[in-house]
Design an enzyme around this catalytic site. Structure first.
Site, PDB file in Angstrom:
ATOM      1  N   ASN A 134      -5.777   2.029   0.626  1.00  0.00           N
ATOM      2  CA  ASN A 134      -7.302   1.556   0.457  1.00  0.00           C
ATOM      3  C   ASN A 134      -8.128   2.932   0.561  1.00  0.00           C
ATOM      4  OD1 ASN A 134      -9.811   0.538   0.583  1.00  0.00           O
ATOM      5  ND2 ASN A 134      -9.727  -0.262   2.636  1.00  0.00           N
ATOM      6  N   TRP A 135      -8.519   3.448  -0.441  1.00  0.00           N
ATOM      7  CA  TRP A 135      -9.437   4.925  -0.586  1.00  0.00           C
ATOM      8  C   TRP A 135     -10.717   4.551   0.049  1.00  0.00           C
ATOM      9  CZ3 TRP A 135      -7.566   7.474  -5.974  1.00  0.00           C
ATOM     10  CH2 TRP A 135      -6.459   7.632  -5.722  1.00  0.00           C
ATOM     11  N   LYS A 136     -11.280   3.326   0.056  1.00  0.00           N
ATOM     12  CA  LYS A 136     -12.587   3.099   0.592  1.00  0.00           C
ATOM     13  C   LYS A 136     -13.675   3.800  -0.204  1.00  0.00           C
ATOM     14  CE  LYS A 136     -10.769   2.576   5.290  1.00  0.00           C
ATOM     15  NZ  LYS A 136     -10.905   2.010   6.607  1.00  0.00           N
ATOM     16  N   HIS A 170     -12.212  -7.660   3.244  1.00  0.00           N
ATOM     17  CA  HIS A 170     -11.868  -6.647   4.241  1.00  0.00           C
ATOM     18  C   HIS A 170     -13.004  -6.600   5.427  1.00  0.00           C
ATOM     19  CE1 HIS A 170     -11.734  -2.523   5.863  1.00  0.00           C
ATOM     20  NE2 HIS A 170     -10.575  -2.536   5.322  1.00  0.00           N
ATOM     21  N   GLU A 175     -14.863  -4.321   6.668  1.00  0.00           N
ATOM     22  CA  GLU A 175     -15.870  -3.468   6.439  1.00  0.00           C
ATOM     23  C   GLU A 175     -16.769  -4.486   5.484  1.00  0.00           C
ATOM     24  OE1 GLU A 175     -13.780  -0.170   5.096  1.00  0.00           O
ATOM     25  OE2 GLU A 175     -13.139   0.254   7.317  1.00  0.00           O
ATOM     26  N   GLU A 218      -5.215  -7.085   9.988  1.00  0.00           N
ATOM     27  CA  GLU A 218      -5.794  -5.925  10.334  1.00  0.00           C
ATOM     28  C   GLU A 218      -6.844  -5.989  11.557  1.00  0.00           C
ATOM     29  OE1 GLU A 218      -5.878  -2.749   6.856  1.00  0.00           O
ATOM     30  OE2 GLU A 218      -7.807  -4.162   6.661  1.00  0.00           O
ATOM     31  N   GLY A 243      -9.476   2.613  11.486  1.00  0.00           N
ATOM     32  CA  GLY A 243     -10.038   3.961  11.434  1.00  0.00           C
ATOM     33  C   GLY A 243     -10.297   4.307  12.870  1.00  0.00           C
ATOM     34  N   SER A 263      -5.026   2.285  11.440  1.00  0.00           N
ATOM     35  CA  SER A 263      -4.646   3.569  11.839  1.00  0.00           C
ATOM     36  C   SER A 263      -3.154   3.747  11.654  1.00  0.00           C
ATOM     37  CB  SER A 263      -5.052   3.482  13.318  1.00  0.00           C
ATOM     38  OG  SER A 263      -6.410   3.604  13.508  1.00  0.00           O
ATOM     39  N   GLY A 277      -7.328   5.655   5.869  1.00  0.00           N
ATOM     40  CA  GLY A 277      -7.518   7.094   6.132  1.00  0.00           C
ATOM     41  C   GLY A 277      -6.541   7.769   5.489  1.00  0.00           C
TER      42      GLY A 277
END
Ligand code: PEP
Length: 247
Positions: A9-11, A94, A96, A163, A169, A201, A223
């Site tokens: 996941n490159w966000k 997700h 976020e 998650e 993160g 993470s 990340g």
């Protein structure tokens, strides 16, 4: 046994050139890696770019979000069929999106249904916000809500990502036995062949601890997936530990 899956996941990172190079580097490194499914989820705007790099190779492409309506006056949104033209997977729910964009369990459920109807594989994210003794309760409820009205036969077409929000993160990955305990509870809701991944993470140093747990079928990597060497190493460790063919 579910197929092992490692998802990047490159966000909201990379520009067009970065996305191209990152996808190409990963593609070249994993082209002969068998036994683990790999999915790259770049920002929506680079889906086309990355699709052209990946071609019909062994890496799948996923979006990070979508809207559930098929079309209409929804400025700024992207429909399931638009994504299906380029990608096979879509991340849904997700944390976020739940936190910054107010996405609810209702939205997640609508999106899961729309993805399945369109032939996309939804990667359903669930996880508790705080580390607590009652930790499986929140993700279990989220998963149940996200699968409302989804016929059992479709459960083979989804991927679940556990998650814990406090692990995303932060550099504080969940202890593998903690993740395994929640995943065992989630497993009771889906089918035996539904892959259930861990995310939060993950890096090349802690991947081996997760691969060692039989309950965990793969990883959702944020990340660390932006550094090609790191992501390739994670895929290699997963393949060596849990290749589909090796079992
Ligand atoms: C994620 O974005 O889903 C994620 C797990 O991020 P990170 O690996 O950076 O914690």
């Amino acid at each position: 046994m579910p197929r092992p899956v490692v998802i990047a996941n490159w966000k909201m990172h990379t520009n067009a050139a970065d996305a191209h190079i990152l996808a190409m580097t990963v593609r070249n490194a994993v082209c002969s890696m068998e036994g683990v499914d790999i999915v790259l989820c770049p920002p929506m705007i680079w889906l086309s770019e990355v699709a052209s790099v990946l071609g019909k190779g062994r890496i799948s492409l996923g979006a990070q979000n979508m809207f559930y309506e098929p079309e209409g006056a929804y400025t700024g949104e992207v429909s399931p069929s638009m994504i299906k033209d380029l990608a096979s997977h879509v991340i849904i729910g997700h944390s976020e999106r739940r936190e910054h964009f107010g996405e609810t369990d209702f939205d997640v459920n609508e999106k899961v249904i729309a993805a399945l109807k369109t032939g996309l594989i939804p990667i359903i994210c669930v996880g508790e916000r705080k580390k607590s003794l009652k930790y499986p309760e929140e993700p279990v409820n989220q998963l149940k809500q996200s699968l409302l009205h989804v016929p059992v036969k479709y459960l083979k077409n989804i991927i679940v990502a556990y998650e814990p929000v406090w692990a995303i993160g932060t550099g504080l990955e969940a202890p593998p036995e903690y993740a395994a305990k929640v995943i065992t509870e989630l497993r009771a809701i889906v089918r035996t062949e539904t892959p259930i991944l861990y995310g939060g993470s993950v890096n090349s140093k802690n991947t081996a601890n997760f691969v060692a747990r039989p309950e965990i079928d793969g990883l959702l990597v944020g990340g660390a997936s932006l550094r090609s060497a790191e992501f390739i190493k994670i895929c290699q460790i997963w393949q060596q530990g849990k290749s589909f063919k090796a079992k």
